[in-house]
Design an enzyme around this catalytic site. Sequence first.
Site, PDB file in Angstrom:
ATOM      1  N   SER A 107       1.069  -1.099  -0.057  1.00 17.88           N
ATOM      2  CA  SER A 107      -0.119   0.068  -0.143  1.00 17.88           C
ATOM      3  C   SER A 107       1.067   1.073   0.197  1.00 17.88           C
ATOM      4  O   SER A 107       1.640   1.334   0.944  1.00 17.88           O
ATOM      5  CB  SER A 107      -0.948   0.001   1.251  1.00 17.88           C
ATOM      6  OG  SER A 107      -1.623   1.156   1.297  1.00 17.88           O
ATOM      7  N   GLY A 108       0.601   2.199  -0.809  1.00 14.81           N
ATOM      8  CA  GLY A 108       1.419   3.271  -1.084  1.00 14.81           C
ATOM      9  C   GLY A 108       2.539   3.290  -1.929  1.00 14.81           C
ATOM     10  O   GLY A 108       3.205   4.500  -2.078  1.00 14.81           O
ATOM     11  N   ASN A 157      -0.934   5.133   3.094  1.00 19.21           N
ATOM     12  CA  ASN A 157      -1.281   5.866   1.738  1.00 19.21           C
ATOM     13  C   ASN A 157      -2.723   6.491   2.136  1.00 19.21           C
ATOM     14  O   ASN A 157      -3.641   6.065   2.564  1.00 19.21           O
ATOM     15  CB  ASN A 157      -1.665   4.592   0.636  1.00 19.21           C
ATOM     16  CG  ASN A 157      -1.806   5.104  -0.710  1.00 19.21           C
ATOM     17  OD1 ASN A 157      -1.941   6.365  -0.926  1.00 19.21           O
ATOM     18  ND2 ASN A 157      -1.924   4.133  -1.510  1.00 19.21           N
ATOM     19  N   SER A 160      -5.428   4.538  -0.372  1.00 14.42           N
ATOM     20  CA  SER A 160      -4.992   2.918  -0.705  1.00 14.42           C
ATOM     21  C   SER A 160      -6.156   2.206  -1.217  1.00 14.42           C
ATOM     22  O   SER A 160      -7.436   2.328  -0.781  1.00 14.42           O
ATOM     23  CB  SER A 160      -4.602   2.572   0.746  1.00 14.42           C
ATOM     24  OG  SER A 160      -4.455   1.398   0.621  1.00 14.42           O
ATOM     25  N   SER A 161      -5.974   1.435  -2.342  1.00 15.37           N
ATOM     26  CA  SER A 161      -7.082   0.494  -2.810  1.00 15.37           C
ATOM     27  C   SER A 161      -7.283  -0.811  -1.781  1.00 15.37           C
ATOM     28  O   SER A 161      -6.285  -1.487  -1.327  1.00 15.37           O
ATOM     29  CB  SER A 161      -6.557  -0.153  -4.094  1.00 15.37           C
ATOM     30  OG  SER A 161      -6.543   0.773  -4.961  1.00 15.37           O
ATOM     31  N   GLY A 387      -0.166  -5.994  -2.589  1.00 10.88           N
ATOM     32  CA  GLY A 387       1.463  -6.584  -2.525  1.00 10.88           C
ATOM     33  C   GLY A 387       1.311  -7.625  -1.336  1.00 10.88           C
ATOM     34  O   GLY A 387       0.564  -7.748  -0.379  1.00 10.88           O
ATOM     35  N   GLU A 389       1.963  -8.509   2.524  1.00 11.51           N
ATOM     36  CA  GLU A 389       1.853  -7.711   3.584  1.00 11.51           C
ATOM     37  C   GLU A 389       2.298  -8.070   4.960  1.00 11.51           C
ATOM     38  O   GLU A 389       2.108  -9.321   5.048  1.00 11.51           O
ATOM     39  CB  GLU A 389       0.128  -7.315   3.596  1.00 11.51           C
ATOM     40  CG  GLU A 389      -0.429  -6.363   2.990  1.00 11.51           C
ATOM     41  CD  GLU A 389      -1.588  -5.727   3.425  1.00 11.51           C
ATOM     42  OE1 GLU A 389      -2.161  -4.716   2.636  1.00 11.51           O
ATOM     43  OE2 GLU A 389      -2.429  -6.259   4.313  1.00 11.51           O
TER      44      GLU A 389
END
Length: 1081
Positions: A107-108, A157, A160-161, A387, A389
């Site tokens: 994230s980010g 982020n 963030s999605s 991605g 985590e």
Amino acid sequence: MEVKTSLLDNMIGVGDMVLLEPLSEDSFIANLRNRFDHNEIYTYIGSVVISMNPYRSLPIFTPEKVEEYRNRNFYELSPHIYALADEAYRSLRDQDKDQCILITGESGAGKTEASKLVMSYVAAVCGKGQEVNKVKEQLLQSNPVLEAFGNAKTVRNDNSSRFGKYMDIEFDFKGDPLGGVISNYLLEKSRVVKQPRGERNFHIFYQLLSGASDDTLKKLKLDRDFSKYNYLSLDSAAVNGLDDAANFRTVRNAMQIVGFMEDEVQSVLELVAAVLKLGNIEFKPESRCNGNDESRIKDKNDLKEMCELLGTEQTVLERAFSYRTVEAKQEKVCTTLNVAQAYYARDALAKNLYSRLFSWLVTRINESIKAAPKSRHKVMGVLDIYGFEIFEDRENSFEQFIINYCNEKLQQIFIELTLREEQEEYVREGIEWTNIEYFNNAIICDLIENHQNGILAMLDEECLRPGTVTDETFLDKLNTICAEHLHFESRLSKSSKFLTDHSLPHNCFRIQHYAGKVLYRAEGFVDKNNDLLYRDLSQAMYKANHSLMKQLFPEGNPAKVNLKRPPTAGFQFRHSVGTLMRNLQTKNPNYIRCIKPNDKKASHIFTDSLVCHQVRYLGLMENVRVRRAGYAFRQAYEPCLERYKMLCKRTWPHWRGPAREGVEVLMADLTVPAEEFSYGRSKVFIRNPRTLFFLEERRRQCLQDLATLIQKIYRGWKCRSHFLLLKKSQIVVAAWYRRYAQQNKYKRIKSATTVVQSYTRGWQARKLLRELKYQKRCEEAVTTISAYWHGTQVRREYRKFFRANAGKKIYNFTIQRIMQKYFLGLKSTMPSMSPIDKSWPVKPYLFLDGVHSDLRRIFHLWRCKKYRSEFTEEKKAVFEEKLEASEIFKDKKALYASSVSQPFMGDYLEISKNPKYQKLNSAMDEKVLLADVVNKINRANGKGTARIFLLTKNSVVLADQKTGQVKASVPLPDLTSVSVSTQSDGFFALKLKEGSASAIKGDFLLSSEHLIEIITKLHRTGATAADSEQLNIDISDEFLVQFKHDKVCVKFIQGGPKNGNSVSCKRKNNRLLEVSVPSTV
């Protein structure tokens, strides 16, 4: 603009990590840092693109850059995401190969932005046309809609999605887009009911409350105040750089472009509002006669409003929150819910309602953008997914477990497809293929997804098992079955090697992923995998009259009751991942690995440890090793010969034969060892990067020698040409110069003659002037001597008649008598004690001029001091306000002259004494400095509405005159300026700071009979406030006023006799209010 002709030209660091020498993790990170410091955010690993998030705008995404990378070879220019997008698009268009672009990273790291860049590039380079442009616009505008409902602000982020997205873009045989299909994976629906500290709920909630109109919010029964909703976190409600109101308008426009009908948009917003209302429902316990606690709703107002939004009966939903019906074969058992179970049911309904609404949005977008099924389509897939985590600051839970499972599958297919691509190229080129040793993570995937002994299978088995099921029983099952697995660790496993590992808690287990070890807390695994929604709530939702409810809750249909347990979240995700993997294996893969350089979201900061962590879990070093296991570099014969032909005399400057033969001659001449390269059918393969760098170094030296030779020849030609030009021009220049020199010589002689003449005439004139001055001084000296002589004779004649010093004494006596007479006369004619009295006796004697002026000044200062000593504090404040009013309005506002004689009273309404305003007075926390009735001007017709105007030390308050209800409260720091006209009207405009909470409805246009006093007190109060800036007073006959989203010009004109003696305000058009001021007022 310079265009590079090779990836190796002007390279900062190493543009392709395959060529990095020596290869180590430290050199890998150092190369990324070096390129990042020089604004090179893209780096290759073969055909894989590494993208670093720069956290700022860079001039590398312009239309000129799109044209630069269009139809160019992948390695022809410096690394860029456009190169990968162009390669994928041309392979799809020209070779009829379906493509997929896999974008991964934490994230980010910039995954969403990377997917936007890929889609925008494809949209820019494909065909044009009305229908094609419409399809492209719909595909691009689907992003803002999905981001609003699926993205949120996190600590890593701001956008963030919180879901995985895979989009298949379909093209025709010409390469023009026809439509697309979107698939979503694992929306983080737990965020709807709870957010970690420092994070927000999904964007749409804040956008709706900030950007919707007052009418829309009234229909949805919502208020703009975020603090009124339990599901919205308040510590991060406002995010720097995010304009929720503007983003809401963007989302509404995007939904219209995609194809949403107005009633569909309204239905979606109603469900979003219902989720907010659902979070405000609270429960209280109520004891029953059998001793059990039963839940009851505390305040039914939010429940009532939610039921009105959904079109369902309040009693049905209220019962569903208090009771649960369990069906088993032919029996039905109704049990009561305690408070904890009721809250669980409420949150489960909120999560399911929002997640199903999101899935419906994706389905609805797919209906709009899908291609017509006419013929076979070419497909380009874009995968934007979480991605790997690993949370160090908080526990990794069920969400991180299935995210990391998906990344294990992606890593597995990545290695398989990369090796397959390498092997196919070797076979195609006729190069002998050798097996490459690499870590196969199939054993980890099997540990998670095995249908019998996999972790997901055991989790499903626990969820379906009768009896008491907890996270502890699930962990015990794992300890029993997975104890001997090499990649599974637990404190309570049978293997004794972990019994002394105190870093591993009792309620956790650890998995050795390809990216490293990850510690998972078992708490919550069972509940999150079950994801239960009570059947009573499903049936209550199905009974609602809302247009979407029957589509969102089909299982609630009483006619289709299914007693089978719904599939678990883990089963659904494993099935989705399997479908995704099968889809990806049918396409040619392209990879973008996104990395964020720091956790501060700041530019120019590169944190080595953070980047190293991401490099490890993205498997980038493994990727480089796989790519370098065979031949590190390969290039077609033509560009290779073109680049290195100057290294051999036989190939320089032109090679006449086939390109392969030229490369063979070149390699033989350079004595490159045979084991360092191989010849394919169309390419030369170089095994070691050192060989390539050796060629580059020889080429660089040769280029320097060639440059020196070219410079030598060019300089010789330039010098010869320059000499011939000088020789040809010398004769002409000499002739012109001689003429010029003679002309200058004549001018100098003429000028010198003139100077000599002028000096001679000057000398003669000065000589005559000296003689005349001497004659005049002689005459004056004679006259002066004569006068002194006659004076001496007269004084000698009269000295005998006077005594010594008599004249001086007489003079002093005369002066004293004159001064005494002057002071006595001044005492009798002294002016009054009024400071404004400017009279003063006339000076009797000329020599007393200075004394007379000083006495007048001293007397005025003395009586001013006496006058001030009689002031009270209240009277002093009044005069200070009058003085400030004079500084602001004197000679600037025509109304000021009439206000000088009027005292400033402040409280004209006696608000503290008048019982009519008792409620309003009690609502004020501070002392009221001014209370008056003003008229609030309506923009629509120019008419005024009476309002009570209150001024305190920190705010301005407008209240209804009849009811005393507060209509608006504006903090003084939000007030930037006040605008008035130069005429004798009472109109003034309060202008508010843009972006403040008070500025939502726009500025205030008011009129008052006490305008001078109001603005003076506003100016004094604003100047004394510690947290506010100096209030600006704008005096002009024409100024702008912000009404909501529009600016209106207010113009003041002189009215004629037909307008009478009153001030009138009329609306001329949507942008102009005209105020007519009579000249006699």
